[in-house]
Design an enzyme around this catalytic site. Structure first.
Site, PDB file in Angstrom:
ATOM      1  N   ARG A  78       0.851  -1.191   0.000  1.00  0.00           N
ATOM      2  CA  ARG A  78       0.000   0.000   0.000  1.00  0.00           C
ATOM      3  C   ARG A  78       0.882   1.234   0.000  1.00  0.00           C
ATOM      4  O   ARG A  78       1.956   1.252   0.640  1.00  0.00           O
ATOM      5  CB  ARG A  78      -0.882   0.020   1.256  1.00  0.00           C
ATOM      6  CG  ARG A  78      -2.033  -0.965   1.229  1.00  0.00           C
ATOM      7  CD  ARG A  78      -3.120  -0.526   0.244  1.00  0.00           C
ATOM      8  NE  ARG A  78      -4.320  -1.369   0.312  1.00  0.00           N
ATOM      9  CZ  ARG A  78      -4.644  -2.305  -0.587  1.00  0.00           C
ATOM     10  NH1 ARG A  78      -3.838  -2.537  -1.615  1.00  0.00           N
ATOM     11  NH2 ARG A  78      -5.765  -2.981  -0.454  1.00  0.00           N
ATOM     12  N   HIS A  82      -1.726   0.786  -9.852  1.00  0.00           N
ATOM     13  CA  HIS A  82      -2.425  -0.127  -8.933  1.00  0.00           C
ATOM     14  C   HIS A  82      -3.204  -1.195  -9.709  1.00  0.00           C
ATOM     15  O   HIS A  82      -4.420  -1.362  -9.511  1.00  0.00           O
ATOM     16  CB  HIS A  82      -3.361   0.662  -7.995  1.00  0.00           C
ATOM     17  CG  HIS A  82      -3.681  -0.106  -6.734  1.00  0.00           C
ATOM     18  ND1 HIS A  82      -3.763   0.491  -5.493  1.00  0.00           N
ATOM     19  CD2 HIS A  82      -3.931  -1.431  -6.523  1.00  0.00           C
ATOM     20  CE1 HIS A  82      -4.059  -0.423  -4.582  1.00  0.00           C
ATOM     21  NE2 HIS A  82      -4.156  -1.594  -5.193  1.00  0.00           N
TER      22      HIS A  82
END
Lengths: 308, 308
Positions: A223, A271
Site C-alpha cells: 500500500r 495499482h
C-alpha cells in the site's frame, strides 16, 4: 434476507448474474438500490456507508470487495460486526503474474535496457543465474506464499519475512522485528506484500533501505503509505537502491507533477498488480455465506487488533 | 590429443578451470594459443577459423560455443566433421526467464503503462485471466518446450508450432506449413524461438502478422534475419500488432539511427535473452567428450540438411 453490493457497478452486474444462478433465493441489490433496509443481512463494499447500522440495522457480515481492508475505518464500524477480507484466486493469480514479471525485470536488468534503448545503446549486462539472486518477500499471507511458490520455480534464492513465524518449503523464513535486519541483509530484490497497518505505515524508509545490499531492487505491491517517498528518491539517487517498480502510491492517482513519474529508476503502474475477478470473488462470497449459514468459520475473517 | 577454445576469452578461462579439474589429462588451449595443431581433436568456437582442416588437420568434433549454429558456414566446413549445438541448462534457464518476463509484460499491458508513465497518466487497463490469453510458441526444441512448461504454470492457454509433429502435455501442438494458419489464428502473444534456416529467414513478415488476431503481441528471441523489419513497423503502425519485444535484430548491434530504438511499441534488449553459462556449458561439452570416447551419440549433434 438480502445482499447489497456497493462497489464498481460494472463488476456488480457480474456478481448479480452469479448470485441469480447460484443463490436465487437471496435477493441481490446494487447500491444505491438497497431494497428494504431491514432485510439486508450482508454487504459487500469497498467503502461502506457512514453510520452503517443506521442504514442496515440488521447487518450480519461486511465483506470487503477488494484485497485490502485498510480502506475501512474500524472505529466507525460496530465492534461486533464480522469483517471479511477478499481472498480469491483471481487476486492471487494476478499478483503472482505481477510479482514474477517485476522480479524477472529487475533480475534481468530490464530498467537498464530501457534507459539504454532511449539513447540507442546496445550493451549487454552480465547475467547471473537465478540461484545467485536473493529474493525476499515481506508478508507471508496467501499472496506472499503464492508469489514465493512461483519465484522458487524460476530457481531464485527465496526468503520471506512476516510478523509471525511461518514455515514454507524451500523458503528461508524470518519473523518479527528482531529478524528483519538479517532478512534485509540477504535480499537483492525486495518485494513488499504487507497489509497496511499502524506497524507497516512508513516501513519502507531510509533505515530499511540502508540494511539492503547496495544496489538492491524494490517491488512495491503493498500500500502506498508504507513507502516514505523522499527516502526512496534519496536511496535511488545515492545508488543504495538500483531500481524500483511501484504499483501503489500515496495518494492514488499520483498527481501529474510527482517526481516518481519521470524518475529514470522508477517503473510505475496504476495499482493494477491484482484485481478481484468478479466471477471468482462472487463464488468465494457465496461460499462464505454457506459457511455463515452453517455456523462455520468465515474464510478471510479480519482480526481487528492485528488490522487485517 | 588436445582441446581448443575460440570464443570470448573471459569465459574461456572459466572453461579452462573446469577442464583442468574434470579432465586434467586433456590439454586445453585458448585461441590464439593452439599448442601443437596436429594434436587438436576438439574445437569449441563461435566463429571457427577459415580452412579449418588446414589449421587443425586432425579435428574430430566442432562444438558451437553458443546456442545457435547459424553463424557457421556449413559449405566451408568438411562435410564429415560432426558439428554440435550447445544445449545446456544455463541457456535454457535464461531463455525461460526472458520469455516469461516478456509474455507477462505483454499480457499485463506493461508497454502501455510505460507510455502512460512518460505522460504522467494513471489509467488502469482491464485484466484478463491468463487462461483467456492464448500464447503460441514457434519452435518446439529444448528452449521452446522449457518456455512452454513455465508459461503453463501461469495458466496461459498454450500452443506450439514446429516443422515436425510434437506432443506436449497441456500444449496444443501444430506441425508444418499447413497447420501454421490455424496456429496463428489462435495466438494472442506469439513467441519466436525458431533456429535460423533457409525456411525461417523472413518468416515473421506481413503475411504472417496478418494471420494473427488484431492487436497481437510479438516476442522475438529467435534470430534477427527471421524478421522483416519494414513489415513489423507497418503492422505496429496499423495496429495489426500491439507491441513487440525484440531481443534479436539484423544487424547486431542495431545501428543508432534505426527506427526500432525510438518506436513507442517496441521494447529492445541487446541479445541478452539467454547466454551460455560457462560452468554448465563446459560440463555439457565434457559429457559429450566422454560420449565420443565411448562411441555414444553426441547430444546436440547438428543435422546439416535440416540446418540445426
Amino acid at each position: 434476507m438480502s445482499f447489497v453490493y456497493k462497489s464498481d457497478p460494472v463488476r456488480g452486474r457480474l456478481w448479480a448474474e452469479i448470485f441469480a444462478r447460484e443463490a436465487p433465493q437471496l435477493p441481490f441489490h446494487i447500491w444505491p438500490d438497497i431494497g428494504d433496509p431491514a432485510e439486508v443481512r450482508f454487504l459487500a463494499a469497498w467503502e461502506p456507508p457512514a453510520n452503517i447500522l443506521e442504514v442496515f440495522p440488521n447487518l450480519e457480515v461486511l465483506f470487503s470487495s477488494g484485497a485490502g481492508v485498510d480502506q475501512f475505518d474500524f472505529s466507525a464500524l460496530p465492534p461486533e460486526l464480522p469483517l471479511v477480507r477478499m481472498v480469491e484466486p483471481g487476486i492471487i493469480n494476478g499478483m503472482v503474474e505481477y510479482v514474477s514479471w517485476a522480479v524477472l525485470a529487475l533480475h534481468r536488468d530490464m530498467p537498464l535496457y530501457q534507459r539504454q534503448q532511449r539513447r540507442a545503446q546496445w550493451q549487454a549486462a552480465p547475467v547471473r543465474p537465478a540461484a545467485q539472486c536473493r529474493v525476499g518477500v515481506l508478508g507471508l499471507g496467501s499472496l506472499g506464499q503464492a508469489a514465493l511458490a512461483q519465484l522458487r520455480g524460476f530457481g531464485f534464492n527465496c526468503a520471506g519475512w512476516s510478523r509471525s513465524r511461518h514455515a514454507i518449503d524451500g523458503v528461508q523464513c524470518f519473523a518479527g522485528s528482531t529478524e528483519l535486519p538479517a532478512f534485509l541483509a540477504r535480499t537483492d530484490i525486495l518485494v513488499c506484500l504487507l497489509p497496511l497497518t499502524a506497524e507497516t505505515r512508513g516501513l519502507l524508509n531510509a533505515t530499511l533501505f540502508a540494511q539492503l545490499p547496495r544496489g538492491a531492487g524494490l517491488v512495491h505491491v503493498g500500500r502506498g503509505p508504507q513507502l516514505v517517498e523522499a527516502d526512496l528518491l534519496a536511496a535511488l539517487d545515492q545508488g543504495q537502491l538500483g531500481d524500483a517498480i511501484l504499483d501503489v502510491t500515496d495518494p492514488e492517482p499520483l498527481p501529474p507533477e510527482h517526481p516518481f513519474w519521470q524518475h529514470p529508476h522508477i517503473w510505475l503502474t496504476p495499482h493494477i498488480a491484482s484485481a478481484t475477478q468478479p466471477e471468482s470473488a462472487a463464488r468465494v462470497v457465496l461460499d462464505n455465506l454457506r459457511r455463515h449459514r452453517n455456523g462455520e468459520a468465515l474464510l478471510g475473517l479480519v482480526d481487528r487488533a492485528r488490522g487485517y
